[in-house]
Design a protein around this motif. Structure first.
Motif, mmCIF file in Angstrom:
data_model
loop_
_atom_site.group_PDB
_atom_site.id
_atom_site.type_symbol
_atom_site.label_atom_id
_atom_site.label_comp_id
_atom_site.label_asym_id
_atom_site.label_seq_id
_atom_site.Cartn_x
_atom_site.Cartn_y
_atom_site.Cartn_z
ATOM 1 N N ALA A 52 -16.773 1.266 48.837
ATOM 2 C CA ALA A 52 -16.209 2.109 49.903
ATOM 3 C C ALA A 52 -15.898 1.291 51.145
ATOM 4 O O ALA A 52 -14.877 1.522 51.808
ATOM 5 N N VAL A 53 -16.748 0.324 51.463
ATOM 6 C CA VAL A 53 -16.464 -0.556 52.606
ATOM 7 C C VAL A 53 -15.277 -1.459 52.299
ATOM 8 O O VAL A 53 -14.409 -1.701 53.158
ATOM 9 N N PHE A 54 -15.192 -1.950 51.052
ATOM 10 C CA PHE A 54 -14.101 -2.855 50.671
ATOM 11 C C PHE A 54 -12.749 -2.159 50.718
ATOM 12 O O PHE A 54 -11.754 -2.746 51.152
ATOM 13 N N PHE A 55 -12.701 -0.897 50.304
ATOM 14 C CA PHE A 55 -11.439 -0.160 50.285
ATOM 15 C C PHE A 55 -11.179 0.621 51.575
ATOM 16 O O PHE A 55 -10.208 1.378 51.650
ATOM 17 N N GLY A 56 -12.030 0.477 52.566
ATOM 18 C CA GLY A 56 -11.795 1.092 53.858
ATOM 19 C C GLY A 56 -12.153 2.559 53.949
ATOM 20 O O GLY A 56 -11.799 3.215 54.938
ATOM 21 N N TYR A 67 -18.948 3.822 37.144
ATOM 22 C CA TYR A 67 -19.265 5.120 37.729
ATOM 23 C C TYR A 67 -18.984 5.115 39.232
ATOM 24 O O TYR A 67 -18.451 6.085 39.782
ATOM 25 N N SER A 68 -19.309 4.025 39.905
ATOM 26 C CA SER A 68 -19.016 3.911 41.334
ATOM 27 C C SER A 68 -17.518 3.837 41.583
ATOM 28 O O SER A 68 -17.011 4.406 42.561
ATOM 29 N N VAL A 69 -16.805 3.126 40.707
ATOM 30 C CA VAL A 69 -15.350 3.073 40.827
ATOM 31 C C VAL A 69 -14.756 4.470 40.672
ATOM 32 O O VAL A 69 -13.784 4.835 41.359
ATOM 33 N N LEU A 110 -15.625 16.805 50.460
ATOM 34 C CA LEU A 110 -16.135 17.197 51.765
ATOM 35 C C LEU A 110 -16.783 16.048 52.528
ATOM 36 O O LEU A 110 -16.551 15.878 53.727
ATOM 37 N N LYS A 111 -17.605 15.251 51.838
ATOM 38 C CA LYS A 111 -18.442 14.265 52.527
ATOM 39 C C LYS A 111 -18.153 12.818 52.162
ATOM 40 O O LYS A 111 -18.637 11.921 52.835
ATOM 41 N N GLY A 112 -17.409 12.577 51.106
ATOM 42 C CA GLY A 112 -17.111 11.203 50.734
ATOM 43 C C GLY A 112 -17.977 10.701 49.590
ATOM 44 O O GLY A 112 -18.990 11.308 49.230
ATOM 45 N N PRO A 113 -17.596 9.575 48.990
ATOM 46 C CA PRO A 113 -18.307 9.071 47.810
ATOM 47 C C PRO A 113 -19.714 8.554 48.094
ATOM 48 O O PRO A 113 -20.613 8.697 47.255
ATOM 49 N N VAL A 114 -19.924 7.937 49.257
ATOM 50 C CA VAL A 114 -21.248 7.381 49.566
ATOM 51 C C VAL A 114 -22.281 8.498 49.710
ATOM 52 O O VAL A 114 -23.422 8.373 49.265
ATOM 53 N N TYR A 115 -21.885 9.599 50.302
ATOM 54 C CA TYR A 115 -22.790 10.741 50.480
ATOM 55 C C TYR A 115 -23.254 11.282 49.130
ATOM 56 O O TYR A 115 -24.442 11.552 48.932
ATOM 57 N N VAL A 116 -22.325 11.432 48.190
ATOM 58 C CA VAL A 116 -22.680 11.980 46.877
ATOM 59 C C VAL A 116 -23.517 10.982 46.074
ATOM 60 O O VAL A 116 -24.501 11.351 45.432
ATOM 61 N N ALA A 117 -23.139 9.706 46.121
ATOM 62 C CA ALA A 117 -23.869 8.694 45.355
ATOM 63 C C ALA A 117 -25.285 8.482 45.873
ATOM 64 O O ALA A 117 -26.155 8.027 45.121
ATOM 65 N N SER A 118 -25.544 8.808 47.133
ATOM 66 C CA SER A 118 -26.886 8.614 47.689
ATOM 67 C C SER A 118 -27.919 9.518 47.041
ATOM 68 O O SER A 118 -29.117 9.213 47.055
ATOM 69 N N PHE A 119 -27.484 10.639 46.459
ATOM 70 C CA PHE A 119 -28.417 11.553 45.823
ATOM 71 C C PHE A 119 -28.768 11.159 44.392
ATOM 72 O O PHE A 119 -29.672 11.747 43.804
#
Length: 259
Positions: free
Chosen positions: A13-17, A95-97, A173-182
């Motif tokens: 997410a940081v790499f792709f902005g 999965y992250s991609v 709603l919240k972005g990929p990092v928010y969902v992956a944190s759970f």
């Protein structure tokens, strides 16, 4: 290795902005520290056992002997274990991609139910040939009223349809990092549920890991909320400045117009 998903997703997410990191901001530091703490907590649950905290007295010797079969080594060589671990890491990287691609798809076409239908339909197309090759016996396709049928229905309804719909909705709603944190939270939930329903012992490592994971998850959520609050303040400030600047321009232009 599913605890690597938040780290992979955050880096991508940081790499792709999609996520912006400024180390001077407390929100960015909270997200980084929270991601590291979540991964550490899930790793503690998996790698460290410690003394027993909760012991189930109704755990019989027969069931314990049957479960111990699954913990015996399967006789594979060390190279196969290394290849398997590498393939698992690649799978969770994919999965992250998928989270990153999904975030871009939801920006273009923000319709959760249609995207969920297309996603599950593509999964059926991919899995159907494998199922036909792996289960050539026709008797294995017959559903009978048993725990097997209940588990299949549960996996189809909740583990795929409902789960993918919630993930897609959360990413929009919240972005990929928010969902992956759970995602690492599932390791702690599995440890607690197995202790309650399957009679497994609960160890100190699971408790320590759960505390670390909860603290890391809270830090990520706090950082995301802080960023949303800052972006809202910036938007409201820019909108309030727009009429003032237009008034100043009109006042400056009025003498020239009169002249």
């Amino acid at each position: 290795m599913s605890n690597l998903v938040p780290a992979f997703t955050f880096i991508l997410a940081v790499f792709f902005g999609i996520e912006k990191v400024a180390l001077r901001r407390s929100s960015s530091r909270a997200k980084i520290i929270g991601t590291i703490a979540s991964i550490s907590g899930a790793s503690v649950v998996v790698l460290y056992r410690g003394p027993k905290v909760f012991y189930s007295p109704h755990w019989t010797s027969t069931s314990s002997s049957s479960v111990s079969i699954f913990h015996q080594p399967l006789g594979y060589t060390q190279s196969n274990w290394m290849i398997g671990g590498l393939l698992l890491a690649v799978g969770y990287l994919c999965y992250s991609v998928w989270y990153i691609v999904l975030a871009q798809v939801m920006k273009i076409y923000p319709e959760e139910m249609i995207v969920t239908f297309i996603y599950n339909f593509c999964m059926v197309i991919l899995y159907l040939p494998l199922c036909l090759l792996g289960g050539s016996n026709t008797s294995s396709w017959r559903l009978k009223p048993s725990i097997v049928a209940a588990s299949i229905l549960y996996s189809g309804i909740f583990a795929f349809c409902f789960d993918s719909a919630v993930h897609i909705w959360g990413v929009r709603l919240k972005g990929p990092v928010y969902v992956a944190s759970f995602r690492p939270l599932s390791i702690v939930i599995a440890a607690v549920m197995s202790a309650i329903f399957l009679g497994d012992d609960l160890y100190l490592g699971s408790v320590i890991g759960a505390l670390l994971l909860s603290a890391g998850l809270y830090a990520v959520l706090w950082g995301k909320a802080k960023e949303e609050e800052m972006s809202f303040d910036d938007d409201s400030g820019s909108s309030s400045c727009a009429p003032l600047s237009s008034c100043q321009v009109s006042l400056l232009q009025s003498p020239s117009d009169g002249a």
